[in-house]
Design an enzyme around this catalytic site. Structure first.
Site, PDB file in Angstrom:
ATOM      1  N   ASP A 147      27.605 -35.020  45.191  1.00 35.20           N
ATOM      2  CA  ASP A 147      28.024 -36.310  45.718  1.00 35.20           C
ATOM      3  C   ASP A 147      28.758 -37.071  44.611  1.00 35.20           C
ATOM      4  O   ASP A 147      28.207 -37.300  43.535  1.00 35.20           O
ATOM      5  CB  ASP A 147      26.798 -37.088  46.195  1.00 35.20           C
ATOM      6  CG  ASP A 147      27.176 -38.333  46.989  1.00 35.20           C
ATOM      7  OD1 ASP A 147      28.338 -38.438  47.402  1.00 35.20           O
ATOM      8  OD2 ASP A 147      26.293 -39.187  47.176  1.00 35.20           O
ATOM      9  N   MET A 148      29.998 -37.448  44.878  1.00 33.39           N
ATOM     10  CA  MET A 148      30.767 -38.183  43.881  1.00 33.39           C
ATOM     11  C   MET A 148      30.185 -39.584  43.693  1.00 33.39           C
ATOM     12  O   MET A 148      29.705 -40.198  44.640  1.00 33.39           O
ATOM     13  CB  MET A 148      32.235 -38.272  44.296  1.00 33.39           C
ATOM     14  CG  MET A 148      32.889 -36.928  44.600  1.00 33.39           C
ATOM     15  SD  MET A 148      32.716 -35.744  43.251  1.00 33.39           S
ATOM     16  CE  MET A 148      33.655 -36.565  41.977  1.00 33.39           C
ATOM     17  N   TYR A 173      35.658 -44.016  45.453  1.00 29.58           N
ATOM     18  CA  TYR A 173      36.872 -44.818  45.600  1.00 29.58           C
ATOM     19  C   TYR A 173      37.156 -45.612  44.320  1.00 29.58           C
ATOM     20  O   TYR A 173      38.319 -45.746  43.904  1.00 29.58           O
ATOM     21  CB  TYR A 173      36.747 -45.777  46.781  1.00 29.58           C
ATOM     22  CG  TYR A 173      36.834 -45.134  48.143  1.00 29.58           C
ATOM     23  CD1 TYR A 173      36.625 -43.768  48.313  1.00 29.58           C
ATOM     24  CD2 TYR A 173      37.118 -45.881  49.274  1.00 29.58           C
ATOM     25  CE1 TYR A 173      36.696 -43.178  49.570  1.00 29.58           C
ATOM     26  CE2 TYR A 173      37.198 -45.301  50.536  1.00 29.58           C
ATOM     27  CZ  TYR A 173      36.972 -43.943  50.662  1.00 29.58           C
ATOM     28  OH  TYR A 173      37.053 -43.361  51.908  1.00 29.58           O
ATOM     29  N   ARG A 193      27.240 -53.486  40.029  1.00 31.33           N
ATOM     30  CA  ARG A 193      25.919 -53.524  40.661  1.00 31.33           C
ATOM     31  C   ARG A 193      24.876 -54.184  39.761  1.00 31.33           C
ATOM     32  O   ARG A 193      23.910 -54.784  40.245  1.00 31.33           O
ATOM     33  CB  ARG A 193      25.471 -52.108  41.017  1.00 31.33           C
ATOM     34  CG  ARG A 193      26.339 -51.438  42.068  1.00 31.33           C
ATOM     35  CD  ARG A 193      25.827 -50.065  42.431  1.00 31.33           C
ATOM     36  NE  ARG A 193      26.807 -49.315  43.217  1.00 31.33           N
ATOM     37  CZ  ARG A 193      26.570 -48.157  43.803  1.00 31.33           C
ATOM     38  NH1 ARG A 193      25.373 -47.595  43.680  1.00 31.33           N
ATOM     39  NH2 ARG A 193      27.514 -47.547  44.489  1.00 31.33           N
ATOM     40  N   ASP A 251      33.984 -37.317  49.835  1.00 34.21           N
ATOM     41  CA  ASP A 251      33.362 -37.350  48.507  1.00 34.21           C
ATOM     42  C   ASP A 251      32.046 -36.575  48.398  1.00 34.21           C
ATOM     43  O   ASP A 251      31.268 -36.818  47.479  1.00 34.21           O
ATOM     44  CB  ASP A 251      33.129 -38.801  48.076  1.00 34.21           C
ATOM     45  CG  ASP A 251      32.204 -39.555  49.024  1.00 34.21           C
ATOM     46  OD1 ASP A 251      31.872 -39.007  50.096  1.00 34.21           O
ATOM     47  OD2 ASP A 251      31.820 -40.696  48.702  1.00 34.21           O
ATOM     48  N   GLU A 252      31.785 -35.638  49.299  1.00 35.33           N
ATOM     49  CA  GLU A 252      30.569 -34.841  49.174  1.00 35.33           C
ATOM     50  C   GLU A 252      30.795 -33.408  49.628  1.00 35.33           C
ATOM     51  O   GLU A 252      31.563 -33.144  50.546  1.00 35.33           O
ATOM     52  CB  GLU A 252      29.403 -35.482  49.940  1.00 35.33           C
ATOM     53  CG  GLU A 252      29.634 -35.645  51.419  1.00 35.33           C
ATOM     54  CD  GLU A 252      28.427 -36.239  52.130  1.00 35.33           C
ATOM     55  OE1 GLU A 252      27.294 -36.063  51.643  1.00 35.33           O
ATOM     56  OE2 GLU A 252      28.631 -36.882  53.178  1.00 35.33           O
TER      57      GLU A 252
END
Length: 563
Positions: free
Chosen positions: A18-19, A23, A60, A120-121
């Site tokens: 998983d990236m 984005y 985050r 992206d996975e």
């Protein structure tokens, strides 16, 4: 409803890669000054700063969340950099992200069967590569283990204290471990190497889960982010699943998960263990009941499909709240935009991968202003796909109108763009599926024809090849929308015998004619537009303007109901 698949007898090694904030990473690679800065990618819609669709880990830390809009994110983190998604045809253009994802897939596929699950996975089946490593250079014989592999998280392994890396090293090199765990150790080494190769060649970081099936690998990949990997040994499966909220499981986030909570009082996967397989089958059917029983025990027989390319292409847009589409004219406008994008992607797929799609599907979300049947959904509609943006646009609009008639029932559909219809469309999408490889000689003919006609994605010659493929494909099921859209074309084909030998059907007689034997007086009695089309048919080298739909020979000679 989900269907249970038996798990293979032999041990497998499956990874889910998983990236990390993909984005954002793509934008940071494009604009290096953003690297290390609090960054978010926002929708092209600028209302209140745009909706956040990806948030960097730096942002985050300040409390920025994907549920926020840009203005709110700036209040929480004044220094945040907001990057807008590229826009094309009034909607988000994701090509840059799709292409970046393809870069990653090409690297990951070097070690095993690879299934691209989204932009992206990716799923990887590393069973063969792990077996080969175990036979040639087992981890227990490796003196120096890569630093990235030593940062792995092994579920069930004590991670307290300062000797975490040493504990991981010992777990990876255990000579007394059973065959299954030794394969997992090999998988962990392979995935660590692949992740470093992705970073080196693309500048992107990714996280991964390594387990014995797709379900567990998917759950594990998100447990330790960013740029880390998690391994799930057999002995740790129960501890992973028991406290997990039922809604966190794939395919249990919707109605089925809600039913488990409301009807059976099940809120965690562990609570599902109290029900026998027979009880679950009685409540949810044999297949789904068995699937639920397996899920509670970490059993998943789903295979990694060897697929580097997407199974379908789609283009869609949402129209929330006051932006809902309320007229046929507005729907037609956006369908034209979506179909142009879809046509470009189909053309690109043909150029690059020598593949062609057979089915066009339209999906929509709708509401009625005075809705006594609020649970009724707008029906999806499908038909054989005709290449060329104009033809896709025409078919998509007909599919929408067929769906709207069914959705509204006996209500009259107003067609004027200025009239109020009593309905609204909040989501619209078109997709192309049933994609198959085509022979290289056919593809060359289609491309050659396309070059001669720059105003259309494919010329008539290309269209003939594709329509024959769609109409004669084995097991193809015609839909009501197909009949509505192509009835005239099929009748015309039957009238003039223009079809050729199908894959599974007999050859139909071809219409043989001699120009000298055609009585001019008969032709002159036909309507002018029919005369024009007939002359075009008998002398195709002199191309005439084809009359608009509804004024053709096929319609003029339609058989009566009693014939």
């Amino acid at each position: 409803m989900p269907v249970s698949r038996p798990e293979s007898l032999g041990a497998r090694v499956i990874a889910h890669v998983d990236m990390d904030c993909f984005y954002v990473q793509v934008e940071q690679r494009k604009q290096p000054h953003l690297s290390g800065q609090p960054t978010a990618v926002v929708q092209y819609n600028s209302w209140k700063g745009g909706g956040l669709i990806a948030v960097s880990y730096e942002a985050r830390k300040y409390g920025v969340k994907r549920s926020m809009r840009g203005d709110e994110a700036k209040q929480v983190c004044p220094q945040i950099q907001l990057v807008k998604v590229p826009v094309s045809r009034g909607k988000a253009d994701l090509c840059i992200y799709r292409n970046a994802g393809s870069e990653v897939v090409s690297i990951l596929s070097r070690k095993g069967r690879c299934e691209r699950a989204s932009i992206d996975e990716v799923y990887l089946d590393l069973t063969d590569a792990s077996e080969a490593m175990l036979a040639e250079t087992p981890p227990e014989s490796v003196e120096i283990i890569d630093e990235e592999a030593l940062k792995s998280h092994i579920l069930g392994l004590n991670e307290d204290g300062s000797n975490l890396k040493e504990n991981v090293r010992e777990w990876l090199r255990r000579s007394e471990a059973d065959h299954r765990d030794k394969l997992l150790a090999c998988g962990a080494l392979i995935v660590a190497e692949l992740r470093m190769q992705v970073l080196k060649e693309t500048e992107f970081t990714c996280s991964a889960g390594i387990a014995h099936n797709k379900m567990l690998a998917k759950l594990a990949s998100g447990m330790n982010k960013p740029a880390q990997q998690t391994v799930v040994p057999f002995v740790s499966v129960k501890g992973l699943l028991e406290p997990l909220p039922i809604k966190k499981m794939k395919q249990l986030g919707g109605k089925l998960g809600s039913s488990l909570q409301i009807d059976l009082g099940v809120n965690t996967v562990g609570e599902l263990l109290q029900f026998s397989e027979e009880k679950l089958q009685e409540r949810y059917g044999i297949n789904t009941g068995t699937w639920l029983w397996n899920v509670a025990r970490g059993i998943c027989g789903e295979e990694v499909e060897g697929r580097l390319l997407p199974k379908s292409h789609g283009s869609g847009k949402t129209f929330p709240g006051p932006r809902a589409l309320k007229t046929i004219a507005s729907v037609e406008h956006w369908l034209n935009e979506l179909c142009e994008e879809l046509s470009e992607r189909l053309h690109s797929d043909l150029d690059q991968n020598k593949r062609i799609a057979r089915t066009l599907t339209l999906h929509a979300r709708a509401f009625k202003f005075s809705d006594t049947d609020s649970h009724k959904k707008f029906p999806s509609k499908s038909c054989p796909l005709r290449y060329g943006a104009t033809k896709i646009q025409e078919d998509a609009l007909n599919l929408f109108q067929a769906g709207l008639r069914e959705y509204l029932g006996s209500h009259r559909i107003k067609t004027q763009g200025s009239q109020h219809n009593g309905w609204g469309i909040t989501g619209l999408s078109v997709s192309a599926s049933k994609i198959v490889a085509i022979p290289s000689d056919t593809c060359e003919a289609m491309q050659s024809a396309d070059d001669k006609d720059p105003n259309c994605s494919f010329s008539n010659q290309a269209q003939d090849v594709q329509e024959i493929s769609a109409l004669s494909s084995p097991g193809f099921q015609s839909t009501s929308s197909y009949s509505e859209l192509h009835e005239a074309d099929v009748r015309k084909e039957n009238l003039f015998g223009t079809s050729t030998l199908g894959q599974n059907g007999p050859r139909r007689d071809t219409w043989d004619y001699k120009i000298d034997e055609i009585d001019p007086s008969v032709v002159n009695e036909l309507p002018p537009e029919i005369q024009e089309e007939l002359r075009y048919l008998v002398r195709p080298q002199k191309r005439a303007n084809i009359p608009k739909r509804g004024s053709s020979i096929a319609h003029y000679f339609l058989p009566t109901k009693n014939s």
